[in-house]
Design a protein around this motif. Structure first.
Motif, PDB file in Angstrom:
ATOM      1  N   VAL A 185       0.856  -1.174   0.000  1.00  0.00           N
ATOM      2  CA  VAL A 185       0.000   0.000   0.000  1.00  0.00           C
ATOM      3  C   VAL A 185       0.899   1.234   0.000  1.00  0.00           C
ATOM      4  O   VAL A 185       1.802   1.359   0.842  1.00  0.00           O
ATOM      5  N   ILE A 186       0.673   2.145  -0.960  1.00  0.00           N
ATOM      6  CA  ILE A 186       1.574   3.285  -1.142  1.00  0.00           C
ATOM      7  C   ILE A 186       0.792   4.595  -1.103  1.00  0.00           C
ATOM      8  O   ILE A 186      -0.436   4.610  -1.211  1.00  0.00           O
ATOM      9  N   ASP A 187       1.519   5.699  -0.965  1.00  0.00           N
ATOM     10  CA  ASP A 187       0.884   7.015  -0.811  1.00  0.00           C
ATOM     11  C   ASP A 187       0.986   7.870  -2.066  1.00  0.00           C
ATOM     12  O   ASP A 187       0.883   9.091  -2.000  1.00  0.00           O
ATOM     13  N   HIS A 188       1.163   7.223  -3.223  1.00  0.00           N
ATOM     14  CA  HIS A 188       1.300   7.956  -4.483  1.00  0.00           C
ATOM     15  C   HIS A 188       0.805   7.079  -5.622  1.00  0.00           C
ATOM     16  O   HIS A 188       0.491   5.897  -5.420  1.00  0.00           O
ATOM     17  N   VAL A 189       0.704   7.652  -6.800  1.00  0.00           N
ATOM     18  CA  VAL A 189       0.327   6.897  -7.992  1.00  0.00           C
ATOM     19  C   VAL A 189       1.553   6.185  -8.538  1.00  0.00           C
ATOM     20  O   VAL A 189       2.584   6.810  -8.812  1.00  0.00           O
ATOM     21  N   PHE A 190       1.444   4.881  -8.673  1.00  0.00           N
ATOM     22  CA  PHE A 190       2.550   4.042  -9.129  1.00  0.00           C
ATOM     23  C   PHE A 190       2.684   4.166 -10.650  1.00  0.00           C
ATOM     24  O   PHE A 190       1.725   3.924 -11.384  1.00  0.00           O
ATOM     25  N   GLU A 191       3.871   4.534 -11.119  1.00  0.00           N
ATOM     26  CA  GLU A 191       4.039   4.752 -12.562  1.00  0.00           C
ATOM     27  C   GLU A 191       5.297   4.079 -13.102  1.00  0.00           C
ATOM     28  O   GLU A 191       5.955   4.610 -13.993  1.00  0.00           O
ATOM     29  N   LYS A 192       5.626   2.903 -12.568  1.00  0.00           N
ATOM     30  CA  LYS A 192       6.742   2.163 -13.149  1.00  0.00           C
ATOM     31  C   LYS A 192       6.269   1.443 -14.417  1.00  0.00           C
ATOM     32  O   LYS A 192       5.097   1.455 -14.758  1.00  0.00           O
ATOM     33  N   PHE A 193       7.196   0.786 -15.109  1.00  0.00           N
ATOM     34  CA  PHE A 193       7.054   0.437 -16.521  1.00  0.00           C
ATOM     35  C   PHE A 193       5.710  -0.171 -16.904  1.00  0.00           C
ATOM     36  O   PHE A 193       5.087   0.251 -17.896  1.00  0.00           O
ATOM     37  N   TRP A 194       5.218  -1.166 -16.143  1.00  0.00           N
ATOM     38  CA  TRP A 194       4.026  -1.885 -16.595  1.00  0.00           C
ATOM     39  C   TRP A 194       2.733  -1.114 -16.356  1.00  0.00           C
ATOM     40  O   TRP A 194       1.653  -1.579 -16.731  1.00  0.00           O
ATOM     41  N   MET A 195       2.861   0.061 -15.719  1.00  0.00           N
ATOM     42  CA  MET A 195       1.731   0.989 -15.633  1.00  0.00           C
ATOM     43  C   MET A 195       1.933   2.202 -16.533  1.00  0.00           C
ATOM     44  O   MET A 195       0.968   2.792 -17.023  1.00  0.00           O
ATOM     45  N   LYS A 196       3.182   2.596 -16.719  1.00  0.00           N
ATOM     46  CA  LYS A 196       3.521   3.697 -17.600  1.00  0.00           C
ATOM     47  C   LYS A 196       4.986   3.555 -17.994  1.00  0.00           C
ATOM     48  O   LYS A 196       5.844   3.535 -17.111  1.00  0.00           O
ATOM     49  N   PRO A 197       5.265   3.337 -19.286  1.00  0.00           N
ATOM     50  CA  PRO A 197       4.437   3.597 -20.472  1.00  0.00           C
ATOM     51  C   PRO A 197       3.600   2.417 -20.972  1.00  0.00           C
ATOM     52  O   PRO A 197       2.847   2.567 -21.920  1.00  0.00           O
ATOM     53  N   ALA A 198       3.744   1.233 -20.362  1.00  0.00           N
ATOM     54  CA  ALA A 198       3.040   0.063 -20.893  1.00  0.00           C
ATOM     55  C   ALA A 198       1.562   0.092 -20.514  1.00  0.00           C
ATOM     56  O   ALA A 198       1.153   0.721 -19.532  1.00  0.00           O
ATOM     57  N   TYR A 199       0.785  -0.620 -21.309  1.00  0.00           N
ATOM     58  CA  TYR A 199      -0.654  -0.804 -21.074  1.00  0.00           C
ATOM     59  C   TYR A 199      -1.398   0.521 -20.928  1.00  0.00           C
ATOM     60  O   TYR A 199      -2.138   0.746 -19.975  1.00  0.00           O
ATOM     61  N   ARG A 200      -1.205   1.377 -21.921  1.00  0.00           N
ATOM     62  CA  ARG A 200      -1.884   2.669 -21.953  1.00  0.00           C
ATOM     63  C   ARG A 200      -2.774   2.738 -23.189  1.00  0.00           C
ATOM     64  O   ARG A 200      -2.502   2.120 -24.218  1.00  0.00           O
ATOM     65  N   ILE A 201      -3.842   3.524 -23.080  1.00  0.00           N
ATOM     66  CA  ILE A 201      -4.748   3.770 -24.191  1.00  0.00           C
ATOM     67  C   ILE A 201      -4.929   5.272 -24.365  1.00  0.00           C
ATOM     68  O   ILE A 201      -4.694   6.042 -23.424  1.00  0.00           O
ATOM     69  N   PRO A 202      -5.337   5.721 -25.542  1.00  0.00           N
ATOM     70  CA  PRO A 202      -5.587   7.153 -25.733  1.00  0.00           C
ATOM     71  C   PRO A 202      -6.587   7.688 -24.726  1.00  0.00           C
ATOM     72  O   PRO A 202      -7.584   7.030 -24.394  1.00  0.00           O
TER      73      PRO A 202
END
Length: 338
Positions: A185-202
Motif C-alpha cells: 500500500v503506497i501514498d502515491h500513484v505508481f508509474e513504473k514500466f508496466w503501468m507507464k508507459p506500458a498498457y496505456r490507451i488514448p
C-alpha cells in the motif's frame, strides 16, 4: 473457437500469458506467503490456509481477457503478440475479498494505491519486474475484487497463477497478477514500466486515434469493451440448405451485463434477436443461441452484435490505437450453404 460456444471455459483450455521469464513451475506452500506491507497498521504474511480460513470465501464468475486479444486483426498492424481471438476465457473464481485483506492489515490515512507483484521475476536487471497497481478506493468500493485460490471449483492451475492470483472482474487481464506474493500500500500513484508507459490507451472516450497516428495523452487501460462471438459453427463450415442450423456463441462486457444479442444472416442488413442463456453474473460470458434455416445454397456471412445494460454495443468498423487494445468490432463467420 469451439470453447466459446459455452459460458465456462475449461481450466485446461484457458489462455496463458506471461510478461517476464523464467516463470514459476512449482511453489512450495510451506514457504510461500502473501505479504501485505507499506502504509498499513499491521503488516501481514498470509499462508494459503490463512486465505482459506481467516476470510470469507467469495466466488465470482468473470471473464479474463488479455488487453491485446485480437491484436493480430488490427490494420495497420501494430507491435505486440499477434493474438487471434483466443486470449480470453470465463471461469468461476473463488477466494478472499481483497478489501477484507486490506481491512485486516489496516490501511493508513494517506494511502493512494496498492501495488501487486508475483513470483515471476525477470532474468536480467534491465527487464522491469511485472508490477501492477490499483487505487485503494477502487479496491475498497468493489467487493468482487478477489485474491483467488480456486478456478472452476479446483485449485488454480500452475500456469493460471497458483497458489493465488488477483482477480479484477470487468478489467483487462493485465491487472490479474498471477502467483501473487506481495501487496504494498503506497501514498502515491505508481508509474513504473508496466503501468507507464506500458498498457496505456488514448485519453478519450473511444480509446482510439486515427490509424497510424499517436495519441497526445494516454491513461492506463481498464474496463473491457462489449464483445460477442460466434463459436459454432466455425468459419468455413458447410451447413445444409433448408434445414435448421443452431448457431451458438458468447457475449460479454466490462461489468454492466449483456442484455441482448442480435444475429444477422445477410451480412448485417437485417438483424434478429438471439436467445440468451443463463445469466451467470454481470462479469460473465453470456451464452446465446440462434436457429437459422438457410433458404438457398451459396456463401453466407453471419454476423453478431451484443448490447449491454447501458446500451453500449459493437461498431461496424474497428477502432484503432497503437497498442492494439480494446477491439470490439462486430464479428462474423463465413459459411458455405448446401
Amino acid at each position: 473457437m469451439k470453447y466459446f460456444a459455452r459460458a465456462i471455459t475449461p481450466n485446461e483450455a484457458f489462455f496463458v500469458r506471461y510478461h517476464v521469464f523464467p516463470i514459476p513451475l512449482e511453489v512450495d506452500l510451506a514457504t510461500w506467503r502473501l505479504r501485505i506491507t507499506g502504509r498499513v497498521e499491521r503488516p501481514l504474511e498470509l499462508t494459503l490456509d490463512d486465505l482459506r480460513t481467516k476470510f470469507p470465501r467469495v466466488a465470482v464468475t468473470a471473464v479474463n481477457q488479455c488487453s491485446g486479444n485480437s491484436r493480430g486483426r488490427f490494420t495497420p498492424r501494430v507491435l505486440g503478440g499477434q493474438w487471434g481471438d483466443g486470449a480470453m476465457g470465463n471461469a468461476e473464481w473463488a477466494g478472499a475479498r481483497l478489501r477484507d485483506i486490506l481491512t485486516a492489515a489496516g490501511v493508513r490515512q494517506g494511502a493512494v494505491q496498492a501495488t501487486f507483484d508475483g513470483l515471476d521475476k525477470p532474468s536480467f536487471p534491465s527487464v522491469p519486474d511485472f508490477v501492477k497497481s490499483l487505487d485503494v478506493t477502487r479496491i475498497m468500493d468493489d467487493p468482487d475484487v478477489l485474491v483467488a485460490y480456486e478456478m472452476n471449483g479446483k485449485p488454480l492451475p500452475m500456469l493460471n497463477g497458483y497458489p493465488a492470483r488477483l482477480v479484477v472482474p470487468g478489467w483487462y487481464a493485465t491487472y490479474w497478477v498471477k502467483h501473487l506474493s506481495d501487496i504494498e500500500v503506497i501514498d502515491h500513484v505508481f508509474e513504473k514500466f508496466w503501468m507507464k508507459p506500458a498498457y496505456r490507451i488514448p485519453d478519450n472516450a473511444c480509446g482510439c486515434v486515427a490509424p497510424g497516428t499517436a495519441p497526445a495523452r494516454t491513461v492506463p487501460i481498464n474496463r473491457m469493451t462489449v464483445r460477442s462471438f460466434i463459436g459454432s459453427p466455425e468459419g468455413g463450415s458447410r451447413v445444409p440448405t433448408g434445414r435448421p442450423v443452431t448457431m451458438k456463441g458468447i457475449a460479454f462486457d466490462g461489468g454492466h451485463g449483456i442484455q441482448e444479442v442480435q444475429v444477422s444472416v445477410d451480412g448485417g442488413t437485417t438483424w434478429q434477436a438471439a436467445n440468451l442463456g443463463a445469466d451467470l453474473g454481470r462479469y460473465s460470458f453470456r451464452e446465446w443461441t440462434f436457429s437459422w434455416t438457410p433458404a438457398r445454397p451459396g456463401r453466407a456471412r453471419v454476423v453478431v452484435r451484443a448490447f449491454n445494460a447501458i446500451g453500449e454495443s459493437q461498431g461496424r468498423q474497428p477502432l484503432w490505437n497503437p497498442a492494439g487494445y480494446l477491439r470490439n468490432v462486430i464479428e462474423h463467420v463465413d459459411l458455405v450453404v448446401g
